[in-house]
Design a protein around this motif. Structure first.
Motif, PDB file in Angstrom:
ATOM      1  N   THR A 125      42.313 -24.258-115.283  1.00 30.15           N
ATOM      2  CA  THR A 125      42.389 -22.824-115.598  1.00 30.15           C
ATOM      3  C   THR A 125      42.074 -22.559-117.068  1.00 30.15           C
ATOM      4  O   THR A 125      41.451 -21.551-117.401  1.00 30.15           O
ATOM      5  CB  THR A 125      43.792 -22.291-115.259  1.00 30.15           C
ATOM      6  OG1 THR A 125      44.093 -22.580-113.890  1.00 30.15           O
ATOM      7  CG2 THR A 125      43.869 -20.799-115.485  1.00 30.15           C
ATOM      8  N   PRO A 129      37.184 -20.487-118.084  1.00 28.72           N
ATOM      9  CA  PRO A 129      36.492 -19.358-118.725  1.00 28.72           C
ATOM     10  C   PRO A 129      35.372 -19.794-119.665  1.00 28.72           C
ATOM     11  O   PRO A 129      34.334 -19.125-119.744  1.00 28.72           O
ATOM     12  CB  PRO A 129      37.620 -18.643-119.485  1.00 28.72           C
ATOM     13  CG  PRO A 129      38.865 -19.022-118.772  1.00 28.72           C
ATOM     14  CD  PRO A 129      38.647 -20.421-118.300  1.00 28.72           C
ATOM     15  N   ASN A 130      35.573 -20.904-120.380  1.00 27.66           N
ATOM     16  CA  ASN A 130      34.526 -21.381-121.292  1.00 27.66           C
ATOM     17  C   ASN A 130      33.286 -21.815-120.518  1.00 27.66           C
ATOM     18  O   ASN A 130      32.150 -21.537-120.929  1.00 27.66           O
ATOM     19  CB  ASN A 130      35.056 -22.548-122.120  1.00 27.66           C
ATOM     20  CG  ASN A 130      36.258 -22.173-122.963  1.00 27.66           C
ATOM     21  OD1 ASN A 130      36.478 -21.007-123.267  1.00 27.66           O
ATOM     22  ND2 ASN A 130      37.062 -23.147-123.327  1.00 27.66           N
TER      23      ASN A 130
END
Length: 354
Positions: A125, A129-130
């Motif tokens: 998690t 996003p990266n």
């Protein structure tokens, strides 16, 4: 009714079917699609179970003792090593480790990382996003570029532009992504001859900034890895789109559309391209699954803190729970996207779901 007699509404209405049991095409099409979708979902579930089994046994073939690696080379007694193995369940028989792993994985528990001492799902998690920022940006760019150039090349096949586009796409597609990334770092980060170093050599941000300056800093770090991914990946989309559109070029409905006086641009956009999208849709969904999974080599070369770099770091230990969790996550993303592609096929070609 003679030829001179004008037909009445009763003559042209056809048979009238009444009652709740009256058959109709809509229920048959719907039932066919349900069977089709159920078959695809069943296949996806079987594939996920196969990945679950494969991931467990495959990474146990990696040489090295994860417990000894966690000690960092420090002298550790046999009792301490045994305590570590018991803590992480490595002292259990292999079949029991497997059943424990499957039972927990099916409930969403991917275990605890050996090196980070945190739940694997938390590490995924944190890095996701990266990865989505990097590979998602590249995905949008190389998909749009590949479809546009593939369409133009097919419509003008044999021209100089078609030969240049196809040749360049094949050349870049054949390049290893890590080699191209290293080359871009040498030329545009370190600097080569008159070319100064314009971009960072790696990482996601320099740090110490906030607001718009931080956004600009991250965008600055994005340039080279995104260029690497776009350069290597757009050729596949171009070639598939071009091939699919060439197959449609000689179809009768395109000749009819031109005979009606439609401009070539309208014939291409409204008729040819929509009917040639099926292979491209498959490729787009497969690439979308890879976007979620990340690109291990590119993220490693540019030290991008995403899932790909995390997977490489876990392999070097080996951190078995983290490696297994990431492998399951990567494979699940691809399987889910392939299944979604299968389910949306009937939107482009209704014959698929029948």
């Amino acid at each position: 009714m003679t030829a001179d007699t004008e037909p009445t509404p009763a003559d042209t209405a056809g048979p009238v079917i009444t009652g709740p049991a009256a058959p109709g095409p809509r229920p048959r099409v719907g039932a066919g699609y349900v069977r089709y979708g159920a078959g695809k979902l069943g296949g996806a579930i079987v594939s996920l179970l196969a990945v679950l089994v494969t991931g467990f046994f495959l990474f146990r073939l990696i040489p090295g003792d994860p417990v000894k690696t966690m000690t960092g080379g420090r002298p550790v007694s046999a009792e301490q090593l045994a305590a570590y193995r018991k803590q992480f369940g490595l002292d259990l028989p292999l079949w029991q480790q497997f059943t424990d792993y499957c039972g927990k994985a099916l409930t969403g528990d991917l275990g605890t990382s050996y090196q980070f001492r945190t739940p694997v799902i938390d590490k995924i998690t944190e890095a996701l996003p990266n990865t989505l920022l990097l590979t998602g940006t590249a995905f949008v760019l190389y998909t749009a570029l590949g479809m546009y150039l593939g369409t133009r090349s097919a419509w003008r096949h044999g021209s100089l532009g078609d030969r240049v586009n196809t040749g360049l796409a094949l050349t870049l597609y054949s390049l290893p992504s890590f080699w191209l990334g290293l080359l871009l770092i040498i030329v545009f980060s370190v600097g080569l001859g008159p070319v100064p170093g314009l971009f960072p050599t790696g990482g996601m941000e320099a740090g110490g900034t906030g607001g718009f300056a931080r956004v600009f800093d991250i965008a600055h770090h994005l340039v080279l890895p995104v260029i690497t991914l776009v350069a290597v990946e757009y050729g596949q989309t171009l070639l598939v789109t071009r091939s699919a559109l060439l197959d449609e070029m000689g179809s009768d409905y395109l000749t009819t559309a031109r005979a009606k006086g439609l401009r070539d641009d309208l014939v291409r956009r409204r008729h040819a391209v929509p009917n040639a999208l099926l292979p491209t849709v498959t490729l787009v969904f497969v690439n979308l699954g890879r976007t979620v999974a990340g690109v291990i080599l590119v993220e490693t070369v540019f030290s991008w803190p995403g899932l790909g770099g995390l997977f490489y770091q876990a392999l070097s230990v080996p951190d078995l729970p983290l490696v297994q969790g990431l492998f399951l996550f990567f494979a699940s993303a691809v399987i889910v996207m392939n299944t979604l592609a299968d389910l949306v096929y009937p939107l482009f070609d209704p014959r698929v779901g029948r």
